[in-house]
Design an enzyme around this catalytic site. Structure first.
Site, PDB file in Angstrom:
ATOM      1  N   ARG A  51       0.794  -1.037   0.050  1.00  0.00           N
ATOM      2  CA  ARG A  51       0.102  -0.025  -0.110  1.00  0.00           C
ATOM      3  C   ARG A  51       0.803   1.292   0.194  1.00  0.00           C
ATOM      4  NH1 ARG A  51      -4.580  -2.045   3.750  1.00  0.00           N
ATOM      5  NH2 ARG A  51      -6.807  -2.167   2.173  1.00  0.00           N
TER       6      ARG A  51
ATOM      7  N   GLY B 198     -12.598  -3.542   1.052  1.00  0.00           N
ATOM      8  CA  GLY B 198     -13.770  -3.525   1.405  1.00  0.00           C
ATOM      9  C   GLY B 198     -14.737  -2.828   0.795  1.00  0.00           C
TER      10      GLY B 198
ATOM     11  N   GLY C  53      -7.100  -6.860   0.973  1.00  0.00           N
ATOM     12  CA  GLY C  53      -5.762  -6.695   1.634  1.00  0.00           C
ATOM     13  C   GLY C  53      -5.019  -8.209   1.780  1.00  0.00           C
TER      14      GLY C  53
ATOM     15  N   LYS D 129     -14.428 -12.803   6.082  1.00  0.00           N
ATOM     16  CA  LYS D 129     -15.416 -11.672   6.976  1.00  0.00           C
ATOM     17  C   LYS D 129     -16.533 -12.086   5.755  1.00  0.00           C
ATOM     18  CE  LYS D 129     -12.030  -7.726   6.906  1.00  0.00           C
ATOM     19  NZ  LYS D 129     -11.413  -6.283   6.309  1.00  0.00           N
TER      20      LYS D 129
HETATM   21  P1  ADP Z   1      -9.046  -9.992   1.615  1.00  0.00           P
HETATM   22  O1  ADP Z   1      -8.705  -9.187   2.783  1.00  0.00           O
HETATM   23  O2  ADP Z   1      -8.341 -10.476   1.524  1.00  0.00           O
HETATM   24  O3  ADP Z   1     -11.026  -8.831   1.770  1.00  0.00           O
HETATM   25  P2  ADP Z   1     -10.184 -11.528   4.656  1.00  0.00           P
HETATM   26  O4  ADP Z   1      -9.807 -10.055   4.915  1.00  0.00           O
HETATM   27  O5  ADP Z   1     -11.548 -11.495   4.103  1.00  0.00           O
HETATM   28  O6  ADP Z   1      -9.739 -11.489   3.101  1.00  0.00           O
HETATM   29  O7  ADP Z   1      -9.608 -12.835   5.477  1.00  0.00           O
HETATM   30  C1  ADP Z   1      -8.602 -13.154   5.283  1.00  0.00           C
HETATM   31  C2  ADP Z   1      -8.060 -13.799   5.875  1.00  0.00           C
HETATM   32  O8  ADP Z   1      -9.241 -15.376   5.908  1.00  0.00           O
HETATM   33  C3  ADP Z   1      -6.936 -14.964   5.964  1.00  0.00           C
HETATM   34  O9  ADP Z   1      -5.934 -14.445   6.854  1.00  0.00           O
HETATM   35  C4  ADP Z   1      -7.064 -16.550   6.028  1.00  0.00           C
HETATM   36  O10 ADP Z   1      -5.758 -16.880   6.720  1.00  0.00           O
HETATM   37  C5  ADP Z   1      -8.646 -16.207   6.378  1.00  0.00           C
HETATM   38  N1  ADP Z   1      -9.017 -17.954   6.151  1.00  0.00           N
HETATM   39  C6  ADP Z   1      -8.682 -17.851   4.535  1.00  0.00           C
HETATM   40  N2  ADP Z   1      -9.975 -19.780   4.620  1.00  0.00           N
HETATM   41  C7  ADP Z   1     -10.238 -19.049   6.127  1.00  0.00           C
HETATM   42  C8  ADP Z   1     -10.672 -20.526   6.515  1.00  0.00           C
HETATM   43  N3  ADP Z   1     -11.497 -21.571   5.814  1.00  0.00           N
HETATM   44  N4  ADP Z   1     -10.995 -20.633   7.864  1.00  0.00           N
HETATM   45  C9  ADP Z   1      -9.985 -19.759   9.004  1.00  0.00           C
HETATM   46  N5  ADP Z   1     -10.126 -17.939   8.011  1.00  0.00           N
HETATM   47  C10 ADP Z   1      -9.458 -18.756   6.832  1.00  0.00           C
HETATM   48 MG    MG Z   2      -8.513  -8.829   5.086  1.00  0.00          MG
END
Ligand code: ADP
Ligand code: MG
Length: 399
Positions: A35, A380, A356, A200
Site C-alpha cells: 500500500r 471493502g 488486503g 469476513k
Molecule cells: P481480504 O483481506 O483479501 O479481503 P479477508 O480479510 O476476508 O480477505 O480474509 C483473509 C483471511 O482469511 C486470511 O488471514 C486467511 O487466513 C483467512 N481464511 C481463509 N480461509 C479460512 C478458513 N477456512 N478458516 C478461517 N480463516 C480462513
Molecule cells: Mg483482510
C-alpha cells in the site's frame, strides 16, 4: 491517469493527500509495503510539480487516542526510502507538531502526519464532531487530493468532510482503481468469473446478491464455504460458520439455479483439529466436503477443488478475486490459494485481485505482481462498489 488541473498550478501550494498506508506490521517492522508503494506515484507527481505535500493516513484501529503500536512513524520512514527523499514526520495530526512541520516544508518536500485515527473526530458518527476535525485538517492545506482507495467507502473526516472544505482532485491510485472497477461492472468480457473467499463472511455475502446478475460463474472458497455447506445440509465441525446467514446462502443457491449462474463450491476440504498457531505442527487431512468430522475445522479447499477451480477459470476473460481460499499464512493450508493465484496469472483478459490479505497472499506466495491485470489496494471499497453502493469518498469528489 488523474487530473489535477482543477487544482491549478500546485507549485508552492500545501496539498493534503489522503493516502492508504494501512500496512501490516510486526512490531515496528512492515511485513508488506504494497500500500505504501501504491501511494508513491501521486505523492511523487505532486512533489515534482513543486507542491508542499502533506500526507494523512490511518494505521490499524486505534480508538480515537494515540497508541504507540499504531504510530505511522515507521511507515513515514519507508515512504521516504521509496520516494528517495526525506519525509518529515509530525507526531500529531493537527496539533502543534503538525502545524510546525507543515510550516517548515519547502516546495517539493513531503511530510506525513501522525495516524489520523488518533483523533476521535476522524471516524465520529456525530457530524459536528467530524466537521470540527475536518476544519482543523483543512486549515493545514490549500488543496486536497484523495488517493486512499481503501477508505473511499468511509464517510470519515479525512476522506469525505475535508473534500467539502478545499479544492479537491482524485489521485492516480483512486483513478486507476475506479477505472478497473468500471471495467468489471460495465460490459465485462465474458466469461466473467468471480472467486470469493477469506474470513469476513458476512461482509462479503452481500456482494453475491449483485454478482448473481453480472457474473457467469462464482467460485466460493475460504471461510465462506462452510455457511454454504451447512445451508446444503452438511455438518461442518468446528469450521468458521455464520449461523444467521444460512437462509441468505440458501436463497443465493436457488437464485443462481434460476438465473443460470454457476456457483462452484469445493468438493473436498483440508481440515485439522485446531486452528494453526505457532506452537503446534499442523496435521492436515483431506476429507470430502460433506464429511467434515465434528472435531475438525476446514482450513483450505482440497486438491480436487483446487483443480476444478483452476479449470473453471481457464476460459475466463474477466476475473475478480477477493479472499484467500484457505489459511494461506501457513504452508499446509496455502495450496488452494496458490492454485487460484496461478490460474489468474494465465487469464487471457482482465484479472483483478482485491482485498488486503489476498494481495498480500499473492506476494507472500512469490507471484510476480505484473502477472496480474490489477492488484487492488482496497477490499471493502471494491466490494461495496461491486455491490452497487455509492462510495461517499468518490461521490464527494464528483459533486
Ligand atoms: P481480504 O483481506 O483479501 O479481503 P479477508 O480479510 O476476508 O480477505 O480474509 C483473509 C483471511 O482469511 C486470511 O488471514 C486467511 O487466513 C483467512 N481464511 C481463509 N480461509 C479460512 C478458513 N477456512 N478458516 C478461517 N480463516 C480462513
Ligand atoms: Mg483482510
Amino acid at each position: 491517469m488523474s487530473d489535477y488541473s482543477t487544482l491549478g498550478d500546485v507549485a508552492g501550494k500545501r496539498v493534503l493527500v489522503r493516502s492508504d498506508l494501512n500496512v501490516p506490521l510486526d512490531g515496528s517492522t512492515i511485513t508488506d509495503d504494497g500500500r505504501i508503494r501504491a501511494s508513491v506515484p501521486t505523492i511523487r507527481e505532486l512533489a515534482a510539480a513543486g507542491a508542499r505535500v502533506v500526507v494523512t493516513a490511518h494505521l490499524g484501529r486505534p480508538k480515537g487516542a494515540p497508541e504507540d503500536r499504531y504510530s505511522l512513524r515507521p511507515v513515514a520512514a519507508r515512504l521516504g526510502e521509496l520516494l528517495g527523499q526525506d519525509v518529515a514526520f509530525a507526531t500529531d495530526t493537527v496539533g502543534e507538531s503538525a502545524q510546525a512541520t507543515v510550516a517548515g516544508l519547502a516546495d517539493g518536500q513531503v511530510a506525513v502526519l501522525e495516524n489520523v485515527r488518533f483523533n476521535p473526530g476522524e471516524t465520529s458518527k456525530d457530524e459536528s464532531e467530524r466537521a470540527a476535525f475536518a476544519d482543523q485538517l483543512a486549515a493545514l492545506a490549500d488543496a486536497f487530493v484523495s488517493d486512499g482507495f481503501g477508505v473511499v467507502h468511509r464517510k470519515q473526516a479525512s476522506v469525505y468532510d475535508v473534500a467539502l472544505r478545499l479544492p479537491h482532485a482524485m489521485g492516480q491510485l483512486v483513478a486507476t482503481e475506479i477505472g478497473v472497477l468500471r471495467r468489471l461492472t460495465e460490459e465485462p468480457a465474458r466469461p466473467y468469473v468471480v472467486v470469493l473467499g477469506g474470513s469476513k463472511v458476512s461482509d462479503k455475502l452481500g456482494v453475491i446478491d449483485n454478482l448473481l446478475g453480472k457474473a457467469d460463474r462464482l467460485l466460493i472458497g475460504g471461510g465462506m464455504v462452510f455457511t454454504f455447506l451447512k445451508a446444503q445440509g452438511h455438518e461442518v465441525g468446528k469450521s468458521l460458520l455464520e449461523d444467521d446467514q444460512l437462509d441468505v446462502c440458501r436463497a443465493y443457491l436457488e437464485r443462481a439455479q434460476q438465473t443460470g449462474v454457476e456457483i462452484l463450491l469445493p468438493t473436498d476440504i483440508v481440515v485439522d483439529t485446531a486452528f494453526p498457531n505457532g506452537d503446534r505442527t499442523p496435521e492436515p487431512r483431506v476429507v470430502p466436503a460433506g464429511e467434515i468430522p465434528a472435531d475438525a475445522l476446514g482450513l483450505d479447499i482440497g486438491p480436487d477443488s483446487a483443480a476444478a477451480f483452476a479449470a473453471a477459470l481457464a476460459d475466463a476473460h474477466t476475473v475478480f478475486w477477493n479472499g484467500p481460499m484457505g489459511v494461506f499464512e501457513v504452508d499446509a493450508f496455502a495450496a488452494g490459494t496458490r492454485a487460484v493465484a496461478e490460474a489468474l496469472t494465465k487469464i487471457d483478459g482482465l484479472s483483478v485481485v482485491g482485498g488486503g490479505d489476498s494481495a498480500a497472499a499473492v506476494r507472500a506466495l512469490g507471484f510476480d505482481e505484473a502477472a496480474f491485470g490489477h492488484i487492488s489496494t482496497g477490499g471493502g471499497a471494491s466490494l461495496e462498489y461491486l455491490e452497487g453502493k455509492t462510495l461517499p469518498g468518490i461521490q464527494v469528489l464528483e459533486d
